[in-house]
Structure formats: structure tokens, C-alpha cells
Design a protein around this motif. Structure first.
Motif, PDB file in Angstrom:
ATOM      1  N   ARG A  87     -27.579   2.172  -2.924  1.00  0.00           N
ATOM      2  CA  ARG A  87     -28.734   1.044  -3.325  1.00  0.00           C
ATOM      3  C   ARG A  87     -29.306   0.695  -2.085  1.00  0.00           C
ATOM      4  O   ARG A  87     -30.399   0.521  -2.026  1.00  0.00           O
ATOM      5  CB  ARG A  87     -27.657  -0.241  -3.729  1.00  0.00           C
ATOM      6  CG  ARG A  87     -27.023  -0.160  -5.052  1.00  0.00           C
ATOM      7  CD  ARG A  87     -26.881  -1.726  -5.669  1.00  0.00           C
ATOM      8  NE  ARG A  87     -26.298  -1.343  -6.730  1.00  0.00           N
ATOM      9  CZ  ARG A  87     -25.943  -2.631  -7.763  1.00  0.00           C
ATOM     10  NH1 ARG A  87     -26.316  -3.686  -7.310  1.00  0.00           N
ATOM     11  NH2 ARG A  87     -25.527  -2.595  -8.808  1.00  0.00           N
ATOM     12  N   ASP A  88     -28.830   1.169  -0.848  1.00  0.00           N
ATOM     13  CA  ASP A  88     -29.656   1.062   0.307  1.00  0.00           C
ATOM     14  C   ASP A  88     -30.697   1.997   0.662  1.00  0.00           C
ATOM     15  O   ASP A  88     -31.454   1.776   1.472  1.00  0.00           O
ATOM     16  CB  ASP A  88     -28.561   1.171   1.594  1.00  0.00           C
ATOM     17  CG  ASP A  88     -27.823   2.585   1.564  1.00  0.00           C
ATOM     18  OD1 ASP A  88     -27.259   2.886   0.462  1.00  0.00           O
ATOM     19  OD2 ASP A  88     -27.774   3.073   2.638  1.00  0.00           O
ATOM     20  N   ARG A  89     -30.581   3.033  -0.335  1.00  0.00           N
ATOM     21  CA  ARG A  89     -31.697   4.053  -0.312  1.00  0.00           C
ATOM     22  C   ARG A  89     -32.875   3.671  -1.221  1.00  0.00           C
ATOM     23  O   ARG A  89     -33.781   4.348  -1.077  1.00  0.00           O
ATOM     24  CB  ARG A  89     -31.256   5.595  -0.736  1.00  0.00           C
ATOM     25  CG  ARG A  89     -30.236   5.877   0.311  1.00  0.00           C
ATOM     26  CD  ARG A  89     -29.534   7.399   0.093  1.00  0.00           C
ATOM     27  NE  ARG A  89     -28.490   7.916   0.812  1.00  0.00           N
ATOM     28  CZ  ARG A  89     -27.761   8.843   0.584  1.00  0.00           C
ATOM     29  NH1 ARG A  89     -27.865   9.331  -0.589  1.00  0.00           N
ATOM     30  NH2 ARG A  89     -26.831   9.280   1.526  1.00  0.00           N
ATOM     31  N   ALA A  90     -32.544   2.773  -1.926  1.00  0.00           N
ATOM     32  CA  ALA A  90     -33.679   2.362  -2.905  1.00  0.00           C
ATOM     33  C   ALA A  90     -34.877   1.260  -2.302  1.00  0.00           C
ATOM     34  O   ALA A  90     -34.404   0.769  -1.228  1.00  0.00           O
ATOM     35  CB  ALA A  90     -33.080   1.526  -4.180  1.00  0.00           C
ATOM     36  N   THR A 148     -35.052  -5.276 -11.162  1.00  0.00           N
ATOM     37  CA  THR A 148     -34.803  -5.554 -12.237  1.00  0.00           C
ATOM     38  C   THR A 148     -33.331  -5.048 -12.427  1.00  0.00           C
ATOM     39  O   THR A 148     -32.771  -3.977 -11.443  1.00  0.00           O
ATOM     40  CB  THR A 148     -35.585  -5.105 -13.446  1.00  0.00           C
ATOM     41  OG1 THR A 148     -35.463  -3.678 -13.495  1.00  0.00           O
ATOM     42  CG2 THR A 148     -37.177  -5.547 -13.223  1.00  0.00           C
ATOM     43  N   ASP A 149     -32.545  -5.336 -13.439  1.00  0.00           N
ATOM     44  CA  ASP A 149     -31.355  -4.533 -14.063  1.00  0.00           C
ATOM     45  C   ASP A 149     -31.673  -3.233 -14.151  1.00  0.00           C
ATOM     46  O   ASP A 149     -30.524  -2.433 -14.114  1.00  0.00           O
ATOM     47  CB  ASP A 149     -30.633  -5.375 -15.162  1.00  0.00           C
ATOM     48  CG  ASP A 149     -30.209  -6.832 -14.773  1.00  0.00           C
ATOM     49  OD1 ASP A 149     -29.683  -6.963 -13.528  1.00  0.00           O
ATOM     50  OD2 ASP A 149     -30.154  -7.642 -15.568  1.00  0.00           O
ATOM     51  N   ARG A 150     -32.911  -2.725 -14.603  1.00  0.00           N
ATOM     52  CA  ARG A 150     -32.944  -1.690 -15.169  1.00  0.00           C
ATOM     53  C   ARG A 150     -33.257  -0.679 -13.932  1.00  0.00           C
ATOM     54  O   ARG A 150     -33.039   0.552 -13.957  1.00  0.00           O
ATOM     55  CB  ARG A 150     -34.182  -1.288 -15.795  1.00  0.00           C
ATOM     56  CG  ARG A 150     -33.799  -1.837 -17.563  1.00  0.00           C
ATOM     57  CD  ARG A 150     -35.042  -2.381 -18.151  1.00  0.00           C
ATOM     58  NE  ARG A 150     -35.975  -1.386 -18.153  1.00  0.00           N
ATOM     59  CZ  ARG A 150     -36.169  -0.008 -19.121  1.00  0.00           C
ATOM     60  NH1 ARG A 150     -35.274   0.088 -19.959  1.00  0.00           N
ATOM     61  NH2 ARG A 150     -37.246   0.647 -18.845  1.00  0.00           N
ATOM     62  N   ASN A 151     -33.826  -0.860 -12.647  1.00  0.00           N
ATOM     63  CA  ASN A 151     -34.158  -0.075 -11.864  1.00  0.00           C
ATOM     64  C   ASN A 151     -33.301  -0.135 -10.255  1.00  0.00           C
ATOM     65  O   ASN A 151     -33.786   0.201  -9.358  1.00  0.00           O
ATOM     66  CB  ASN A 151     -35.874  -0.247 -11.326  1.00  0.00           C
ATOM     67  CG  ASN A 151     -36.204  -1.948 -10.950  1.00  0.00           C
ATOM     68  OD1 ASN A 151     -35.225  -2.393 -10.223  1.00  0.00           O
ATOM     69  ND2 ASN A 151     -37.270  -2.339 -11.073  1.00  0.00           N
ATOM     70  N   SER A 210     -39.010   1.974  -9.162  1.00  0.00           N
ATOM     71  CA  SER A 210     -38.257   2.244  -7.923  1.00  0.00           C
ATOM     72  C   SER A 210     -38.456   3.448  -7.341  1.00  0.00           C
ATOM     73  O   SER A 210     -38.860   4.347  -7.899  1.00  0.00           O
ATOM     74  CB  SER A 210     -36.563   1.806  -8.326  1.00  0.00           C
ATOM     75  OG  SER A 210     -36.223   2.971  -9.076  1.00  0.00           O
ATOM     76  N   ALA A 211     -38.127   3.416  -5.931  1.00  0.00           N
ATOM     77  CA  ALA A 211     -38.168   4.815  -5.391  1.00  0.00           C
ATOM     78  C   ALA A 211     -36.768   4.913  -4.620  1.00  0.00           C
ATOM     79  O   ALA A 211     -36.025   3.793  -4.097  1.00  0.00           O
ATOM     80  CB  ALA A 211     -39.206   4.609  -4.079  1.00  0.00           C
TER      81      ALA A 211
END
Length: 230
Positions: A29-32, A20-23, A178-179
Motif C-alpha cells: 500500500r505504500d506504493r499507492a 476508497t475501498d475499491r482503489n 489510483s496509481a
């Protein structure tokens, strides 16, 4: 499904939380990851979280224990504590942000700017609700004890009516999750590689030492196997 969820696909399929836009993180971002198994593993490897919420127009973040039961997290506290009171007064619940972080290593680069840490973290956003069902409340409290030390909930007296009345439990569904993970070497700039400074990772480990019995423990009570396993 929210409008934010409509605008993002879930790249990892049914076994992932919605993106989502929130997480989505603003940096790296590649670590998410939104992989459900990875999120559960990070949550299950810890029992201390930080619970953030707004009180009287100002942010408050409190450390507290938690337990996971399926796709829900439970936290508890005194009925007079700030988040418990706030959740009881809020309709339909209390907006919160719950975070869990493991620090796995100190990343030492040749330049001060590129120093970092290796870590695993989970961020859960959502609305926490007060648990009012008595059976769910008992289950949640057992889960909290069991999450900290597996086997302990059956080896201790459960809460009595007075203790249950004095304890509040919040439930937070794992929906907006999200992690983020960093597990890498030092990342120096090419022009710094020849500098005469040590670079690498200092691993950080966590463990337990031998349990210390209470001074008033009755003679003959041996250390239980689940504590020996720690």
C-alpha cells in the motif's frame, strides 16, 4: 459521495483522488498514490491501455488507444466492437476497469523470489458511457490522435460523416482512480547479501526510430517538425 468514500479520508487533500475501498491495493500500500498530478503524468506518458469489462458473464480485457481530456478518458472503436456494443446496450453504461502500465526496469535480486520490476501504473474503475454528442465525439477523436502524436490532429483530414457514423467513443470519468509506483533497488534478504550473484536494476527505455515514409507519399512532402521532435 459513496459509502466507501465516506469511510476513508483523502490524505493528500484537494489535489488527490478520493481513497476508497475499491482503489486501495491489497499489497504494498505504500506504493499507492492518489495524487492527481502523478496520475495525470502516468496517463499522459502513454497511449495504450487495457480495458476490462464483463461480457456474457465472463471477463474480457482488450488493448486499445486512449486520450485524456481533463478529468476524462476517451477510447474509441468500431460501432460493432464488443465494448462499444456492450456500452450501448447497458443502462446507464458499461462497468469497466482501465489500466495503464509503464515498465521502467528489471529488478534482479540475488534470490529468484525477490526479483521484481520497477513500474508506474494507473487503475481507473467506473462506468463508461457512449458519447452521443457530435461535437464531443469530434473533440474526443482529435484528442486521441493528439495524445498519440502531439500536433498530428491538425496535420490530417478529420473524420467525415461516414467515418463518424462507423466509430463509437466511450467516455470514462477519472473518479475512482489510483496509481502505484515502484522505483527502487533490489530488495534482498539479509542472509542472501553475501551470495555470489549479481544484483541490481536493468533500466528499460522506450523510444522511436526514424520515421519511414509511405511508399506512395507524394514527392516534396517533408517530415513535419512534430515528428522530428519525437
Amino acid at each position: 459521495m459513496t459509502a466507501a468514500q465516506d469511510t476513508h479520508a483523502t490524505p493528500e487533500g484537494q489535489d488527490a483522488y478520493p481513497v476508497t475501498d475499491r482503489n486501495v491495493p491489497a499489497r504494498y500500500r505504500d506504493r499507492a498514490t492518489y495524487d492527481r498530478e502523478s496520475v495525470h503524468a502516468i496517463l499522459d506518458a502513454a497511449y495504450l491501455c487495457h480495458l476490462g469489462f464483463i461480457r456474457d458473464g465472463a471477463p474480457v480485457v482488450l488493448p486499445t488507444l486512449y486520450g485524456r481530456v481533463g478529468e476524462r478518458l476517451y477510447v474509441h472503436g468500431s460501432t460493432g466492437s464488443r465494448p462499444m456494443r456492450a456500452a450501448g446496450m447497458a443502462d446507464p453504461g458499461l462497468k469497466v476497469c482501465l489500466t495503464v502500465t509503464h515498465m521502467d526496469g528489471l529488478v534482479l535480486a540475488r534470490s529468484a523470489f525477490n526479483h521484481s520490476i520497477n513500474f508506474r501504473s494507473v487503475v481507473v474503475q467506473g462506468v463508461a458511457h457512449t458519447v452521443t454528442d457530435r461535437d464531443e465525439k469530434r473533440m474526443a477523436l482529435d484528442a486521441l490522435v493528439e495524445h498519440v502524436v502531439a500536433g498530428r490532429s491538425k496535420d490530417s483530414r478529420p473524420a467525415n460523416a461516414k467515418e463518424l457514423a462507423a466509430t463509437a467513443v466511450l467516455r470514462l470519468d477519472l473518479t475512482d482512480v489510483s496509481a502505484k509506483i515502484r522505483d527502487d533497488d533490489a530488495d534482498d534478504d539479509p542472509e542472501d547479501l553475501d551470495l555470489p550473484h549479481w544484483a541490481g536494476v536493468v533500466p528499460v527505455t522506450h523510444g522511436y526510430t526514424a520515421p519511414v515514409p509511405a511508399a506512395d507519399l507524394a514527392p516534396g512532402i517533408e517530415l513535419p517538425d512534430y515528428l522530428k521532435a519525437l
